[in-house]
Enzyme design. Structure first.
Site, PDB file in Angstrom:
ATOM      1  N   LYS A  90      -7.941 -12.915   4.234  1.00 50.40           N
ATOM      2  CA  LYS A  90      -8.420 -11.795   3.421  1.00 50.40           C
ATOM      3  C   LYS A  90      -8.093 -10.509   4.144  1.00 50.40           C
ATOM      4  CE  LYS A  90     -10.630 -10.189  -0.168  1.00 50.40           C
ATOM      5  NZ  LYS A  90      -9.510  -9.229  -0.299  1.00 50.40           N
ATOM      6  N   GLN A 111      -8.949  -7.738  11.426  1.00 57.90           N
ATOM      7  CA  GLN A 111      -9.580  -8.277  10.218  1.00 57.90           C
ATOM      8  C   GLN A 111     -10.290  -9.605  10.496  1.00 57.90           C
ATOM      9  OE1 GLN A 111      -8.614  -6.203   7.343  1.00 57.90           O
ATOM     10  NE2 GLN A 111     -10.488  -7.017   6.467  1.00 57.90           N
ATOM     11  N   LYS A 126      -3.376  -9.524   6.769  1.00 60.21           N
ATOM     12  CA  LYS A 126      -3.022  -8.154   6.390  1.00 60.21           C
ATOM     13  C   LYS A 126      -1.575  -8.143   5.929  1.00 60.21           C
ATOM     14  CE  LYS A 126      -5.009  -4.014   6.278  1.00 60.21           C
ATOM     15  NZ  LYS A 126      -6.402  -3.743   5.863  1.00 60.21           N
ATOM     16  N   GLY A 165      -6.525  -3.766  -1.616  1.00 58.07           N
ATOM     17  CA  GLY A 165      -5.915  -2.463  -1.406  1.00 58.07           C
ATOM     18  C   GLY A 165      -6.062  -1.985   0.032  1.00 58.07           C
ATOM     19  N   ASP A 166      -5.386  -0.900   0.340  1.00 60.94           N
ATOM     20  CA  ASP A 166      -5.458  -0.251   1.643  1.00 60.94           C
ATOM     21  C   ASP A 166      -4.818   1.121   1.448  1.00 60.94           C
ATOM     22  OD1 ASP A 166      -6.120  -1.069   4.640  1.00 60.94           O
ATOM     23  OD2 ASP A 166      -4.306   0.134   4.745  1.00 60.94           O
ATOM     24  N   THR A 209     -16.433   0.751   0.846  1.00 57.65           N
ATOM     25  CA  THR A 209     -16.169   1.018   2.258  1.00 57.65           C
ATOM     26  C   THR A 209     -16.918   2.267   2.720  1.00 57.65           C
ATOM     27  OG1 THR A 209     -13.970   0.046   1.985  1.00 57.65           O
ATOM     28  CG2 THR A 209     -14.387   1.253   4.021  1.00 57.65           C
ATOM     29  N   ASN A 240      -9.987   7.176  -0.481  1.00 51.43           N
ATOM     30  CA  ASN A 240     -11.118   6.439  -1.038  1.00 51.43           C
ATOM     31  C   ASN A 240     -12.299   6.351  -0.075  1.00 51.43           C
ATOM     32  OD1 ASN A 240     -12.375   3.463  -1.176  1.00 51.43           O
ATOM     33  ND2 ASN A 240     -11.960   4.191  -3.236  1.00 51.43           N
TER      34      ASN A 240
END
Length: 444
Positions: A90, A111, A126, A165-166, A209, A240
């Protein structure tokens, strides 16, 4: 030489051109020395650390796409599936010109521990590409995303690897990728998170986040006899994470006076206008130079400078290694009480050490920004149940996860003799769970 030092030396030799990955590995391995040294012979025999720092799988592929003029461009795509000991891989997909295999490995390694700290069954991975979505039309971005997913879809799935997303990958990009995945695999499943609400997304995922960062920060302050009420905070970034960190901080009573993007930064002594920021960044996709038109009393400055503003709480929410030793010295001199990372490893090693040496409460990103991936895992649960929870349900679960996460890293730091060192606490608490799962599953 100790086993930890041997492995750090080995990683340094083999990955000498990947400074971010080396930084992440050094930080984690230095922190978990108490566990390793208590079991050194067994760890060395079973090559536990070598298995930890080597990804289970690295995928690299070309991504050809057609621009609006009919010209073909070729970018490079990556997916690093780092560790699946506690669940399917993930982690997000980053679209930015700076992306290379070292960046993706650093993010994937971080992660592992971030996902472990959430308490949810998700492993670490990732991915991304050196494609730059800035200045591209929607059709160009669609064609890139479709080409990217045409290759990536071979390696992911709802029970294998669930990207999200990132930086550079928002709802628009996730939508295009999901559509191509569904088309190629003939499966409507939760293999991507951050989806739109009309096709399986979760309420509160957009805010997660940033909100999660503030839930943890608030718990940190309350456990030290303080409160966000009446505090001044500085935030870097205007994406974001930063937008919703600012929103939640102000809901909790703090005044946030800065934000930034790659061109410059804004100082608003009256507090950042979140509605204006959303209009500029989420609707217009414009630069912060436009902010002054909404708030005439604000100041816009080119370059860097967020950390020069006097504050009680600093929240770096932009990108890796953005807060250096000089910034740390300025913040400490100005009396900062807490620094909590909203981005992935935004503070340099020297700056982190300086904060800790000077009594600043410092919480690393693998703990403080885990709210995003935690809510992605909640989206996975809703997809599996074919259910949709209310905003309030998701937000309450997120708040509980982040408050528990703070206490877990605090308790781990105390257990191993590092009270107040939340970097060590996060690495130790995250590693304990992964280690137990790795040992139970044999040498794989």
């Amino acid at each position: 030489m100790s086993y930890v030092d041997e492995v750090i030396a080995m990683v340094s030799e083999k990955n000498s051109d990947e400074p971010e990955f080396l930084q992440a590995v050094r930080e984690v391995l230095d922190s978990i020395r108490p566990i390793v040294e208590a079991n050194e012979a067994a760890f060395r025999r079973d090559a536990v650390l070598e298995r930890l720092v080597n990804p289970e799988r690295q995928i690299k592929f070309r991504v050809p796409w057609l621009d609006d003029n009919g010209d073909v461009h070729v970018n490079t795509g990556y997916r690093v599936q780092f560790n699946s000991a506690i669940g399917p891989y993930k982690g997000g997909l980053r679209l930015h010109p700076s992306v290379n295999i070292g960046i993706i490995k650093f993010l994937g390694f971080e992660q592992i521990f971030k996902n472990s700290l959430t308490g949810l069954p998700i492993g670490g991975g990732k991915g991304g590409s050196d494609f730059d979505p800035k200045g591209k039309s929607d059709r160009e971005i669609m064609r890139f995303c479709q080409s990217f997913m045409t290759e990536l879809c071979k390696y992911i799935g709802a029970d294998t690897d669930i990207p999200a997303g990132d930086i550079g990958t928002g709802g628009r990009e996730i939508g295009y990728m999901f559509g191509q995945y569904k088309r190629l695999r003939n499966l409507f499943e939760g293999t991507l998170t951050g989806k739109g609400l009309s096709y399986g997304g979760s309420l509160a995922r957009t805010e997660a986040t940033g909100y999660g960062l503030l839930y943890l920060t608030d718990e940190l302050l309350r456990c030290h006899g303080e409160s966000l009420q009446g505090k001044t905070a500085v935030v870097s970034g205007a994406g974001n994470v930063a937008i919703y960190a600012i929103e939640k901080a102000q809901q909790l009573g703090a005044k946030v006076v800065t934000c930034s993007d790659s061109s410059g930064w804004v100082y608003d002594p009256d507090g950042i206008d979140v509605a204006a920021l959303k209009e500029i960044k989420e609707v217009k996709r414009a630069r912060l130079t436009e902010y002054k038109a909404y708030r005439p009393n604000s100041e816009y400055h080119e370059g860097r400078g967020v950390w020069s503003i006097k504050c009680d709480v600093a929240l770096p929410c932009a990108t890796q290694n953005e807060l250096d030793i000089d910034d740390a010295k300025t913040l400490v001199a100005n009396g900062v009480f807490a620094v909590c990372e909203g981005a992935n490893m935004p503070t340099t090693e020297a700056a982190t050490a300086y904060f800790q040496e000077n009594g600043v409460h410092f919480v690393p990103g693998k703990a403080a920004n885990a709210g995003g991936v935690a809510t992605s895992a909640l989206e996975m649960s809703q997809n599996s149940e074919r259910m949709s929870w209310t905003f309030e349900e998701v937000d309450a679960k997120l708040k509980s996860i982040m408050e528990n996460l703070y206490h877990n890293i605090d308790n781990a730091a105390k257990k191993y003799g590092f009270e107040g060192n939340y970097v060590a606490g996060a690495n130790l608490a995250g590693f304990e769970k992964v280690l137990d799962a790795m040992n139970a599953q044999g040498i794989v």
